[in-house]
Scaffold this active site. Structure first.
Site, PDB file in Angstrom:
ATOM      1  N   ASP A  47       0.794  -1.227   0.000  1.00 52.91           N
ATOM      2  CA  ASP A  47       0.000   0.000   0.000  1.00 52.91           C
ATOM      3  C   ASP A  47       0.833   1.286   0.000  1.00 52.91           C
ATOM      4  OD1 ASP A  47       0.827   0.332   2.714  1.00 52.91           O
ATOM      5  OD2 ASP A  47      -0.843  -0.898   3.386  1.00 52.91           O
TER       6      ASP A  47
ATOM      7  N   ARG B 117       1.072   7.007   0.133  1.00 49.53           N
ATOM      8  CA  ARG B 117       0.334   5.981   0.865  1.00 49.53           C
ATOM      9  C   ARG B 117      -1.040   5.899   0.223  1.00 49.53           C
ATOM     10  NH1 ARG B 117      -2.386   2.572   2.987  1.00 49.53           N
ATOM     11  NH2 ARG B 117      -2.381   1.957   5.194  1.00 49.53           N
TER      12      ARG B 117
ATOM     13  N   ASP C 225      -5.298  -1.205   3.654  1.00 49.02           N
ATOM     14  CA  ASP C 225      -4.157  -1.592   4.469  1.00 49.02           C
ATOM     15  C   ASP C 225      -3.765  -3.013   4.062  1.00 49.02           C
ATOM     16  OD1 ASP C 225      -2.338  -0.826   6.407  1.00 49.02           O
ATOM     17  OD2 ASP C 225      -3.484  -1.694   8.045  1.00 49.02           O
ATOM     18  N   THR C 226      -2.517  -3.173   3.634  1.00 47.87           N
ATOM     19  CA  THR C 226      -2.051  -4.523   3.296  1.00 47.87           C
ATOM     20  C   THR C 226      -1.134  -4.987   4.423  1.00 47.87           C
ATOM     21  OG1 THR C 226      -0.128  -3.694   2.075  1.00 47.87           O
ATOM     22  CG2 THR C 226      -2.140  -4.032   0.809  1.00 47.87           C
TER      23      THR C 226
ATOM     24  N   GLU D 127       1.987  -5.896   6.551  1.00 53.82           N
ATOM     25  CA  GLU D 127       3.314  -5.271   6.438  1.00 53.82           C
ATOM     26  C   GLU D 127       4.383  -6.251   5.985  1.00 53.82           C
ATOM     27  OE1 GLU D 127       4.510  -3.078   9.976  1.00 53.82           O
ATOM     28  OE2 GLU D 127       2.363  -2.846  10.336  1.00 53.82           O
TER      29      GLU D 127
ATOM     30  N   ARG E  22       3.736  11.972   3.840  1.00 59.40           N
ATOM     31  CA  ARG E  22       3.480  11.163   2.643  1.00 59.40           C
ATOM     32  C   ARG E  22       2.232  11.689   1.943  1.00 59.40           C
ATOM     33  NH1 ARG E  22       3.272   5.219   5.284  1.00 59.40           N
ATOM     34  NH2 ARG E  22       1.602   6.308   6.369  1.00 59.40           N
TER      35      ARG E  22
END
Ligand SMILES: [Zn+2]
Length: 239
Positions: free
Chosen positions: A36, A50, A55-56, A58, A100
Site C-alpha cells: 500500500d 500511501r 491496508d495490506t 506489512e 506522505r
C-alpha cells in the site's frame, strides 16, 4: 449560533469528503515499497505515496516479522505498478503527518496485460486501491474518513465471501492452509496478538490478527500474559 457553525462545518466537511480531486497528468511509479505504499515521480518530485483507504499486511518494518500475506500483496503491487504511469487522485487530506502523499491510484488499463478479473475498473482505468481490497491483498482501512469508505467496505465483504487472497483460510481455525500457509509457518511460535479495540487475543496466524493495525496491536509472548491482561481467546484460531 453554535448550532449554525456546526451545521456549516458539517456541510463543508461533507463536500470535502465527497469530492476527490484528480489530476489528469500521469506520474511514473519509481518503486513499490510494499502493498500500500509506493514512490512516484509526482510533478517532477520524488514522493512517497500511501494509498488511501486500504491496508495490506506489512512486509518491510524491520522490527516486525513479515506478516502472512504481506509478500503476496507487495508482489502484486510491484507487478502491476512498477514503472507504470498512474494518475493520482486526492481526498480531503493530501498528506499524512509523516509527509506522505495520500492518494487513490488510477492505473490506465492500456498499460496492463492480463489483469485478474477481481480488479476494479472505472472507465478505462483500474482503481488500484479498490483492486487491492477486491482481490484480497488488503482490507478496507477505515481508521480515518475518506470518500470511498463504503465502497471499500463493500469490496472487503465480497472478497471475504469469495475467500480471495488473505481471506482464503479464514474459516480453517488457524490451520496452516490456503495460499498464505507457507508464510504462516514462519510465524508460528512468536506469541499472540490482540487489538486495543477488542477483548479477544489471537494466534499471529489468525486472519483476524492480521487485520489489526500496527497502531492498535498488542503483543504477548505467552497465552498467560494475554489472559492476565484481560483478553479472551478468539473462537476462530483458538489460541
Ligand atoms: Zn483469532
Amino acid at each position: 449560533m453554535r448550532k449554525k457553525i456546526s451545521i456549516l462545518l458539517v456541510s463543508v466537511l461533507f463536500s470535502l469528503l465527497t469530492s476527490s480531486v484528480s489530476h489528469s497528468e500521469l506520474s511514473k511509479v519509481i518503486r513499490v515499497v510494499d502493498g500500500d505504499t509506493i514512490v512516484v515521480d509526482y510533478l517532477g518530485k520524488k514522493e512517497k505515496v500511501r494509498l488511501i483507504g486500504v491496508d495490506t499486511p506489512e512486509t518491510v518494518d524491520p522490527r516486525r516479522p513479515v506478516q502472512a500475506y504481506g509478500k503476496e500483496a507487495s508482489d502484486f503491487s510491484k507487478k502491476m505498478l512498477t514503472g507504470k504511469k498512474v494518475r493520482l487522485a486526492f481526498d480531503w487530506n493530501k498528506r499524512d503527518k509523516f509527509g506522505r502523499v495520500l492518494a487513490y491510484i488510477n492505473l490506465p488499463s492500456d498499460q496492463v496485460k492480463d489483469a485478474p478479473g477481481c480488479m476494479v475498473k472505472s472507465g478505462n482505468e483500474f482503481d488500484f486501491n479498490a483492486s487491492l481490497i477486491s482481490c484480497g491483498y488488503g482490507h478496507a482501512y477505515t481508521r480515518f474518513p475518506f470518500a470511498k469508505m463504503e465502497e471499500h467496505r463493500e469490496l472487503e465483504r465480497k472478497a471475504r465471501t469469495s475467500k480471495r487472497g488473505l481471506w482464503a483460510s479464514e474459516e480453517s481455525s488457524g490451520k496452516l492452509s490456503g495460499p498464505a500457509g507457507q508464510k504462516q509457518e514462519t510465524l508460528v511460535g512468536i506469541g499472540f496478538v490482540a487489538s486495543r479495540d477488542s477483548n479477544k487475543f489471537h494466534r499471529t496466524t489468525c486472519q483476524w490478527a492480521q487485520k489489526i493495525s500496527s497502531k492498535n496491536k498488542v503483543r504477548f509472548f505467552t497465552r498467560e500474559e494475554a489472559v492476565k491482561a484481560g483478553y479472551k481467546p478468539c473462537g476462530i484460531c483458538k489460541p
